[in-house]
Design an enzyme around this catalytic site. Structure first.
Site, PDB file in Angstrom:
ATOM      1  N   TYR A  52     -70.930   2.087  13.385  1.00 54.91           N
ATOM      2  CA  TYR A  52     -70.333   2.453  14.677  1.00 54.91           C
ATOM      3  C   TYR A  52     -71.419   2.431  15.742  1.00 54.91           C
ATOM      4  CZ  TYR A  52     -65.453   3.894  14.360  1.00 54.91           C
ATOM      5  OH  TYR A  52     -64.097   3.898  14.290  1.00 54.91           O
ATOM      6  N   GLU A  54     -70.716   3.011  19.587  1.00 60.30           N
ATOM      7  CA  GLU A  54     -70.163   3.235  20.928  1.00 60.30           C
ATOM      8  C   GLU A  54     -71.294   3.293  21.956  1.00 60.30           C
ATOM      9  OE1 GLU A  54     -69.012   4.857  18.303  1.00 60.30           O
ATOM     10  OE2 GLU A  54     -66.888   5.379  18.531  1.00 60.30           O
ATOM     11  N   ASP A 198     -59.972 -17.319  33.198  1.00 61.75           N
ATOM     12  CA  ASP A 198     -59.812 -17.122  31.757  1.00 61.75           C
ATOM     13  C   ASP A 198     -60.021 -18.498  31.120  1.00 61.75           C
ATOM     14  OD1 ASP A 198     -58.841 -17.046  29.187  1.00 61.75           O
ATOM     15  OD2 ASP A 198     -57.068 -15.846  29.658  1.00 61.75           O
ATOM     16  N   THR A 224     -62.406 -16.112  25.127  1.00 61.05           N
ATOM     17  CA  THR A 224     -62.442 -15.759  23.707  1.00 61.05           C
ATOM     18  C   THR A 224     -63.597 -16.548  23.100  1.00 61.05           C
ATOM     19  OG1 THR A 224     -60.744 -17.435  23.308  1.00 61.05           O
ATOM     20  CG2 THR A 224     -60.017 -15.145  23.427  1.00 61.05           C
ATOM     21  N   LYS A 227     -61.632 -20.505  19.262  1.00 60.69           N
ATOM     22  CA  LYS A 227     -61.143 -21.734  19.922  1.00 60.69           C
ATOM     23  C   LYS A 227     -62.267 -22.792  20.021  1.00 60.69           C
ATOM     24  CE  LYS A 227     -57.495 -19.280  22.410  1.00 60.69           C
ATOM     25  NZ  LYS A 227     -57.763 -17.905  22.781  1.00 60.69           N
ATOM     26  N   ARG A 233     -63.438 -14.539  15.875  1.00 58.81           N
ATOM     27  CA  ARG A 233     -62.395 -14.016  16.756  1.00 58.81           C
ATOM     28  C   ARG A 233     -63.006 -12.913  17.605  1.00 58.81           C
ATOM     29  NH1 ARG A 233     -57.375 -16.009  14.699  1.00 58.81           N
ATOM     30  NH2 ARG A 233     -56.358 -14.872  16.379  1.00 58.81           N
TER      31      ARG A 233
HETATM   32  N1  DSN Z   1     -52.838 -17.598  20.893  1.00 60.80           N
HETATM   33  C1  DSN Z   1     -53.695 -18.301  21.806  1.00 60.80           C
HETATM   34  C2  DSN Z   1     -53.364 -19.734  21.878  1.00 60.80           C
HETATM   35  O1  DSN Z   1     -52.893 -20.253  20.879  1.00 60.80           O
HETATM   36  O2  DSN Z   1     -53.570 -20.362  22.893  1.00 60.80           O
HETATM   37  C3  DSN Z   1     -53.722 -17.694  23.158  1.00 60.80           C
HETATM   38  O3  DSN Z   1     -53.918 -16.344  23.048  1.00 60.80           O
END
Ligand code: DSN
Length: 415
Positions: A52, A54, A198, A224, A227, A233
């Protein structure tokens, strides 16, 4: 793989191994998915999950922080170097909490924000009326031009002048074209709005210099870290120094408790990988593959929203094929090609049974697939869509898909 889990918990093991088989024997076209490196996997599954922490490096609430402080600072420094950001918070658990933290930091409940409509390619956190974002703030939703499938910056400007938003959100989940960040900046300046990007979908392409970055122009940028970024993640928030304190306070203690230092170590490793020259080649190839695949699909009479792509992502309207997106997704799943059904702008069908499919090239490019493989993928998609109920045709395609996939190993999978 997973010998300890095999001995201790065979039920979980069985599904994990089947998933490893699915990932290596099939073609992953969901544009938000990718394959992380063995190093990212190891960090994410490491003993750092026990700790942890914080607070922020040097200012924590519990003892024993000397190692996680080093890791978190490395993640911050590498993200700053990669994106040229003034300030970075690497603690957000994922994209939705990160976007919520940005709103919480810089807006009052009920403030007016502009974001792209969900069925035009926006995200649920960009103001979907039934989502938290849509309930907590007064979202004014802009759309794409129905003829071109592209953003209409005159329309965005008109809406901004009419509504005087406190923030404008740009960056999307199902928009295949590059974004004119400077035009958004100008509109935001004209109405005195905070410019928030974003870049969750395109961060890897931006980091790899295959697309222009909003970081120099925008006040706040969230991405994020999975991707196209090819990390674990999670998410990060980048901002100009003047917003740093508010952003940090909104993430912790505003919205989150202890950060997941195992994921933060994975983020640091992924940023380190993205700083290497090979990542630029990867990012360029993701775009080349997407463009090639889009052209091959159009040759086969697939109608693509905006007639192509500038990014990793393709959105196809299957209306002329007489196959709804849901049926297409199911049939393609059966041959080992994974993508997702998706709404098209102003879709006459429902989000659960929409007219389109969304696909992309980040994962298959990580496996080393290039233009010759894209031609095969387009051909298989076409054959599946023409044979959604033809069992023998689907079985034949499934074998062909598997045969090709086994020539392109997936990082981290050893079966
Ligand atoms: N679930 C993501 C996507 O597939 O684009 C977006 O949050």
């Amino acid at each position: 793989m997973y010998e300890t889990i095999k001995g201790q918990d065979p039920s979980i093991y069985e599904s994990m191994i089947k998933e490893a088989q699915r990932q290596s024997e099939g073609i992953e076209l969901i544009p938000s998915e990718n394959y992380v490196s063995q190093a990212v996997l190891e960090a994410n599954g490491s003993i750092l999950t026990n700790k942890y922490s914080e607070g922020y490096p040097g200012k924590r609430y519990y003892g024993g922080q000397e190692n996680v402080d080093v890791i978190e600072n490395l993640a911050i420094d590498r993200a700053k170097e990669l994106f040229g950001a003034e300030h970075v918070n690497v603690q957000p658990y994922s994209g939705s909490p990160a976007n919520t933290a940005v709103y919480f930091a810089l807006l009052e409940f009920g403030d007016t924000i502009m974001g792209l409509k969900l069925d035009h390619g926006g995200h649920i956190t960009h103001g979907l009326p039934i989502a938290y974002s849509g309930k907590a703030y007064n979202f004014v939703q802009y759309g794409v031009n129905p003829q071109t499938g592209r953003l209409d910056m005159d329309e965005v400007r008109k809406l901004a002048l009419e509504n005087k938003p406190k923030m404008i959100v740009a960056g999307y989940t199902a928009y295949p074209r590059d974004i004119d960040w400077k035009a958004f900046r100008e509109i935001a300046d004209e109405v005195g709005a905070i410019a928030f990007a974003d870049i969750s979908h395109t961060a890897g392409l931006i980091a790899g210099k295959a697309l222009e970055s909003p970081v120099p122009f925008f006040d706040v940028v969230m991405t994020t870290t999975h991707k196209t970024m090819r990390g674990p993640r999670g998410a990060i928030i980048m901002c100009k120094e003047k917003y740093a304190k508010d952003i940090d306070r909104a993430v912790f203690p505003g919205l989150q408790g202890g950060p997941h230092e195992n994921a933060i170590a994975g983020k640091a490793i992924a940023f380190g990988e993205a700083l290497k020259p090979e990542f630029k080649e990867y990012a360029m190839q993701v775009r080349k593959n997407a463009e090639y695949l889009a052209n091959e699909l159009m040759k086969r009479d697939f109608k693509l929203i905006s007639d192509g792509t500038d990014t990793h992502l393709i959105l196809a309207d299957l209306t002329n094929k007489n196959v709804p997106g849901k049926i297409a997704q199911i049939a393609l799943d059966r041959v080992g090609i994974t993508l997702n059904k998706n709404t098209i702008p102003d879709d006459p069908r429902s989000p659960f049974d929409p007219s389109g499919i969304r696909l992309g090239t980040p994962a298959i490019t990580t496996r080393g697939m290039k233009e010759p493989e894209m031609e095969k993928v387009a051909d298989w998609i076409d054959r599946v869509i023409s044979n959604v109920e033809n069992e023998s045709a689907l079985a034949e395609i499934k074998n062909e898909v598997k045969e090709m996939c086994l020539k392109f190993p997936v990082p981290g999978i050893k079966l």
